[in-house]
Design a protein around this motif. Sequence first.
Motif, PDB file in Angstrom:
ATOM      1  N   ASN A 162      -7.080  13.803   1.972  1.00  0.00           N
ATOM      2  CA  ASN A 162      -6.322  14.569   0.975  1.00  0.00           C
ATOM      3  C   ASN A 162      -4.916  14.903   1.462  1.00  0.00           C
ATOM      4  O   ASN A 162      -4.449  16.044   1.330  1.00  0.00           O
ATOM      5  N   GLU A 173      -5.787   2.013   7.104  1.00  0.00           N
ATOM      6  CA  GLU A 173      -5.820   0.803   6.292  1.00  0.00           C
ATOM      7  C   GLU A 173      -4.508   0.030   6.361  1.00  0.00           C
ATOM      8  O   GLU A 173      -3.452   0.570   6.698  1.00  0.00           O
ATOM      9  N   VAL A 233      -3.807   7.808   7.348  1.00  0.00           N
ATOM     10  CA  VAL A 233      -3.580   8.907   6.416  1.00  0.00           C
ATOM     11  C   VAL A 233      -4.777   9.846   6.440  1.00  0.00           C
ATOM     12  O   VAL A 233      -5.912   9.423   6.187  1.00  0.00           O
ATOM     13  N   ASN A 271     -10.249   3.971  -5.322  1.00  0.00           N
ATOM     14  CA  ASN A 271      -9.126   4.895  -5.126  1.00  0.00           C
ATOM     15  C   ASN A 271      -8.176   4.375  -4.051  1.00  0.00           C
ATOM     16  O   ASN A 271      -8.136   4.910  -2.932  1.00  0.00           O
ATOM     17  N   LYS A 298      -0.170   8.307  -0.033  1.00  0.00           N
ATOM     18  CA  LYS A 298      -1.043   9.423  -0.400  1.00  0.00           C
ATOM     19  C   LYS A 298      -2.504   8.993  -0.425  1.00  0.00           C
ATOM     20  O   LYS A 298      -2.857   7.976  -1.011  1.00  0.00           O
ATOM     21  N   ASN A 299      -3.331   9.793   0.210  1.00  0.00           N
ATOM     22  CA  ASN A 299      -4.784   9.581   0.238  1.00  0.00           C
ATOM     23  C   ASN A 299      -5.446  10.677  -0.594  1.00  0.00           C
ATOM     24  O   ASN A 299      -5.369  11.855  -0.237  1.00  0.00           O
ATOM     25  N   THR A 300      -6.099  10.311  -1.687  1.00  0.00           N
ATOM     26  CA  THR A 300      -6.725  11.289  -2.577  1.00  0.00           C
ATOM     27  C   THR A 300      -8.195  11.537  -2.250  1.00  0.00           C
ATOM     28  O   THR A 300      -8.857  12.303  -2.943  1.00  0.00           O
ATOM     29  N   ILE A 314     -13.043   3.629  -1.548  1.00  0.00           N
ATOM     30  CA  ILE A 314     -11.747   3.058  -1.189  1.00  0.00           C
ATOM     31  C   ILE A 314     -11.279   2.054  -2.248  1.00  0.00           C
ATOM     32  O   ILE A 314     -10.109   2.038  -2.646  1.00  0.00           O
ATOM     33  N   LEU A 359      -4.970   3.639  -1.701  1.00  0.00           N
ATOM     34  CA  LEU A 359      -3.887   4.500  -1.234  1.00  0.00           C
ATOM     35  C   LEU A 359      -2.680   4.338  -2.156  1.00  0.00           C
ATOM     36  O   LEU A 359      -2.340   3.220  -2.565  1.00  0.00           O
ATOM     37  N   THR A 414      -0.703  13.236   2.645  1.00  0.00           N
ATOM     38  CA  THR A 414       0.340  12.227   2.479  1.00  0.00           C
ATOM     39  C   THR A 414       0.981  11.945   3.828  1.00  0.00           C
ATOM     40  O   THR A 414       1.366  12.885   4.543  1.00  0.00           O
ATOM     41  N   SER A 469     -10.377  10.607   6.192  1.00  0.00           N
ATOM     42  CA  SER A 469      -9.177   9.925   6.675  1.00  0.00           C
ATOM     43  C   SER A 469      -9.326   8.418   6.507  1.00  0.00           C
ATOM     44  O   SER A 469     -10.428   7.881   6.535  1.00  0.00           O
ATOM     45  N   ARG A 470      -8.186   7.757   6.350  1.00  0.00           N
ATOM     46  CA  ARG A 470      -8.202   6.313   6.113  1.00  0.00           C
ATOM     47  C   ARG A 470      -7.174   5.616   7.011  1.00  0.00           C
ATOM     48  O   ARG A 470      -6.035   6.071   7.131  1.00  0.00           O
TER      49      ARG A 470
END
Length: 400
Positions: free
Chosen positions: A104, A47, A101, A392, A38-40, A389, A394, A106, A44-45
């Motif tokens: 916001n 990683e 991800v 917060n 999940k990316n809050t 990052i 992942l 999953t 986009s990430r």
Amino acid sequence: MRYKYFKRALFAAGFFQLITLTACTKTNKHEEINIEIKNTLGFSRYEIISLQRNKLQPLLDKNDPKNIRIKEQGADQYLVTQWVDNDGDGKGDELLFQANVAANATAKYVIMLDTIQVAEPKAKTYSRFVPERIDDYAWENNKVAFRAYGPFAQQLVEEGKEGGTLSSGIDLWLKKVDYSIIDSWYKKNVANPGYYHIEHGEGYDPYHVGASRGTGGTGLWEKDSLQVSKNYVNYKTIATGPLRTVFELTYAPWSSYGVQEVKRISLDLDSNFSKFEISYRSNKMIPNYTVGITLHDKKGEVNINKPKGWFRHWEQIDSAFVGEGIVLSPKLIDTAFVHDSKTADQSNLLILTNPKDKITYYAGFAWTGSKQIRDVMDWDEMLDKQAKIIANPLEVKVIK
């Protein structure tokens, strides 16, 4: 006729057996582990995800760790993975893969068993000890490259001989290609000394460290003076890649406090920032553990963003610009300031911290010559994202 019938029956039986064996080799539902990531954050990430060995135990009990495969749910192709053996006991302690991800959102991944080989990627991380250049330790990924200096380079300086370097600062290599350049540049430098200080189309090393902190070097600030270590005395390579390179540098006791320091440094694929996890100890209380960035000729721009925990220097080198930065948790920061000195290589942007015996921070850079950034606003945005990052991470959920 009977012979033909017998051959057909035998062929049919063999074919049925082959189908049965093939079906048995496929992973059943009891041999799969599902992952939700999940990316809050609102961007986009892409990683590196670390899965501890105990989370994969249901697949490892009767199977070779080399046969573990990961893919995004619904996808056909397996992802590149990497085992990391942190304690040197011959067994991988954590399994790495790269997750994508959306903002916001999953993403779902599946871990399974298969013997199909995954192709080695062109873009990868890498690090090694470099005896052909005295005793550098160099590391890189597909975006950036760094190096640190060893004991023999220090000895040459102390004996008044040519070719040495006395510095615990961190050097930057400006690369513009996504493939590994360390081996090639050092090899060509042996044949043609000074090779990597000249641009040949892949990038070059115009960055001067000297006695400064480079980007991410450490020290102790006391009575308006910075005390620093000399070169590293020992190194330990833990992992070279392709997704993460990890190594440790050990330093002889330094400063009036006799600080004993070990730097565990790692660099992930696609990241502009090396992660520094530093352990240190002393018989005395250590004040103002400090991380710095050299200001070179003091013509660059500085941005100190203490509330968000990022610090930036922006300068012109030759015909392009380089942004250097340090990112860490705001909770660790005491203060930060520009130390302007008339002594060469002693002007630094300094971040003073007061951790107990360990500290983690990220130090990195971007170069306009690589086309990764266009201007200082791009660099500030990259630093701001890195701070978010760190704050917060992942959220990884393993569903067995």
